[in-house]
Design a protein around this motif. Structure first.
Motif, PDB file in Angstrom:
ATOM      1  N   GLU A   1     -36.299  56.246  12.139  1.00  0.00           N
ATOM      2  CA  GLU A   1     -36.878  57.548  11.786  1.00  0.00           C
ATOM      3  C   GLU A   1     -36.353  58.048  10.446  1.00  0.00           C
ATOM      4  O   GLU A   1     -37.122  58.531   9.600  1.00  0.00           O
ATOM      5  CB  GLU A   1     -36.586  58.567  12.882  1.00  0.00           C
ATOM      6  CG  GLU A   1     -37.164  59.945  12.586  1.00  0.00           C
ATOM      7  CD  GLU A   1     -36.843  60.971  13.673  1.00  0.00           C
ATOM      8  OE1 GLU A   1     -37.543  61.985  13.735  1.00  0.00           O
ATOM      9  OE2 GLU A   1     -35.894  60.730  14.438  1.00  0.00           O
TER      10      GLU A   1
ATOM     11  N   VAL B   1     -43.955  53.368  12.665  1.00  0.00           N
ATOM     12  CA  VAL B   1     -43.737  53.647  11.242  1.00  0.00           C
ATOM     13  C   VAL B   1     -44.702  52.839  10.383  1.00  0.00           C
ATOM     14  O   VAL B   1     -45.248  53.345   9.401  1.00  0.00           O
ATOM     15  CB  VAL B   1     -42.272  53.337  10.853  1.00  0.00           C
ATOM     16  CG1 VAL B   1     -42.106  53.313   9.337  1.00  0.00           C
ATOM     17  CG2 VAL B   1     -41.343  54.374  11.463  1.00  0.00           C
TER      18      VAL B   1
ATOM     19  N   GLU C   1     -47.945  54.573  10.201  1.00  0.00           N
ATOM     20  CA  GLU C   1     -47.880  55.836   9.472  1.00  0.00           C
ATOM     21  C   GLU C   1     -47.739  55.631   7.966  1.00  0.00           C
ATOM     22  O   GLU C   1     -48.329  56.379   7.175  1.00  0.00           O
ATOM     23  CB  GLU C   1     -46.728  56.681  10.013  1.00  0.00           C
ATOM     24  CG  GLU C   1     -46.996  57.173  11.440  1.00  0.00           C
ATOM     25  CD  GLU C   1     -45.866  57.994  12.017  1.00  0.00           C
ATOM     26  OE1 GLU C   1     -44.877  58.247  11.294  1.00  0.00           O
ATOM     27  OE2 GLU C   1     -45.959  58.386  13.195  1.00  0.00           O
TER      28      GLU C   1
ATOM     29  N   HIS D   1     -37.806  56.198   7.501  1.00  0.00           N
ATOM     30  CA  HIS D   1     -39.170  56.664   7.258  1.00  0.00           C
ATOM     31  C   HIS D   1     -39.159  57.976   6.478  1.00  0.00           C
ATOM     32  O   HIS D   1     -39.912  58.149   5.506  1.00  0.00           O
ATOM     33  CB  HIS D   1     -39.884  56.841   8.596  1.00  0.00           C
ATOM     34  CG  HIS D   1     -41.322  57.231   8.473  1.00  0.00           C
ATOM     35  ND1 HIS D   1     -42.019  57.803   9.511  1.00  0.00           N
ATOM     36  CD2 HIS D   1     -42.196  57.164   7.434  1.00  0.00           C
ATOM     37  CE1 HIS D   1     -43.254  58.044   9.129  1.00  0.00           C
ATOM     38  NE2 HIS D   1     -43.389  57.672   7.871  1.00  0.00           N
TER      39      HIS D   1
END
Length: 221
Positions: free
Chosen positions: A184, A29, A32, A187
Motif C-alpha cells: 500500500e 495495485v 489501479e 503504491h
C-alpha cells in the motif's frame, strides 16, 4: 482441538493464506496503476515479500498489470535468484532482487513507467515536491542514468542509489522504482511521485518553475 492435543499452526509456505495475500495486494495495485496511466500494456512489474524473508513474489514475464491473479506471480529466492520451474519471472527481476539485498527494510517494490516523471528527467528537470503529501510520501527523488532494461548494470546502479534510504528512484529513459515496507505504501509513493511531476510540468509550462520551492523539512517531519 483433536483428541491428541491442540492442532499445530499451519506452515507459512507458498500455499498459505498469508503468502497468497501478498499476491492479491499486488494484483489490486496492478489494476489501479494501469487505470491511473502509470504504465501501459505489459510494461512494469511488481514484487513483495514478508519481512526478513529470502523469497519474494514477482510478476511473471509478459503479464499485464491490470490482468494479474495469483498464478501471475513467480516465487524467487532473493539470495541467488532461483525460482521453481514454470512461469518465468519478469525480465526486471534482477532490479527487484538487487534492491531487496541492499535494503533489508523494503518489503514491496513497484516498477512503473510514469510518463511525466520520465519526461521531466529527459528534459533535465527535477521533480519538485510541492505538497505535504509529496514531502511525506516521496521525501526525495533519486535518479540513475540510462542502462538497458533487464541488465545487471541497471540492477546494481538502482540498488546503489537507494542504499541511502531513498525510496523513489527515476530510471532515466525507462521508468521508476518505488520502495516501501508495504504494498500500500509503495503504491501511495508511486502515485505521489507522478502527481508531483505533473505539477512541476504545469509550472514549467507557465514559465514559473523557478518560483517553486520544495516543502521545507518540517513538513517531512
Amino acid at each position: 482441538m483433536s483428541a491428541t492435543g491442540p492442532a499445530s499452526p499451519p506452515r507459512l509456505d507458498a500455499g498459505s493464506e498469508d503468502e497468497r495475500d501478498l499476491r492479491d495486494q499486488l494484483a489490486q495495485v496492478g489494476a489501479e496503476v494501469v487505470r491511473a496511466g502509470l504504465v501501459v500494456g505489459s510494461g512494469g512489474n511488481l514484487s513483495a515479500r514478508r519481512p526478513g524473508d529470502d523469497t519474494c513474489w514477482v510478476t511473471g514475464a509478459g503479464t499485464w498489470l491490470d490482468r494479474l491473479d495469483r498464478p501471475s506471480f513467480v516465487r524467487v529466492r532473493i539470495s541467488d535468484g532461483s525460482s521453481e520451474p514454470g512461469l518465468v519471472p519478469s525480465s526486471e527481476v534482477a532490479l527487484h532482487l538487487a534492491t531487496y539485498r541492499a535494503r533489508p527494510d523494503v518489503t514491496a517494490i513497484i516498477h512503473l513507467h510514469p510518463q511525466m516523471a520520465l519526461l521531466l528527467d529527459a528534459l533535465g528537470e527535477r521533480v519538485r515536491l510541492l505538497t505535504t503529501d509529496h514531502a511525506f510520501y516521496v521525501r526525495r527523488v533519486g535518479t540513475v542514468p540510462f542502462f538497458p532494461p533487464g541488465t545487471a548494470e541497471l540492477a546494481e546502479a538502482a540498488a546503489a542509489a537507494v542504499a541511502d534510504g531513498t525510496n523513489c528512484l527515476i530510471l532515466s529513459r525507462h521508468g521508476c522504482s518505488v520502495l516501501a515496507d508495504s504494498v500500500e505504501l509503495a503504491h501511495k509513493r508511486a502515485s505521489n511521485l507522478e502527481e508531483a511531476a505533473h505539477l512541476t510540468y504545469r509550472a514549467l509550462a507557465l514559465g514559473r518553475a523557478a518560483d517553486l520551492t520544495d516543502q521545507p523539512p518540517p513538513a517531512v517531519a
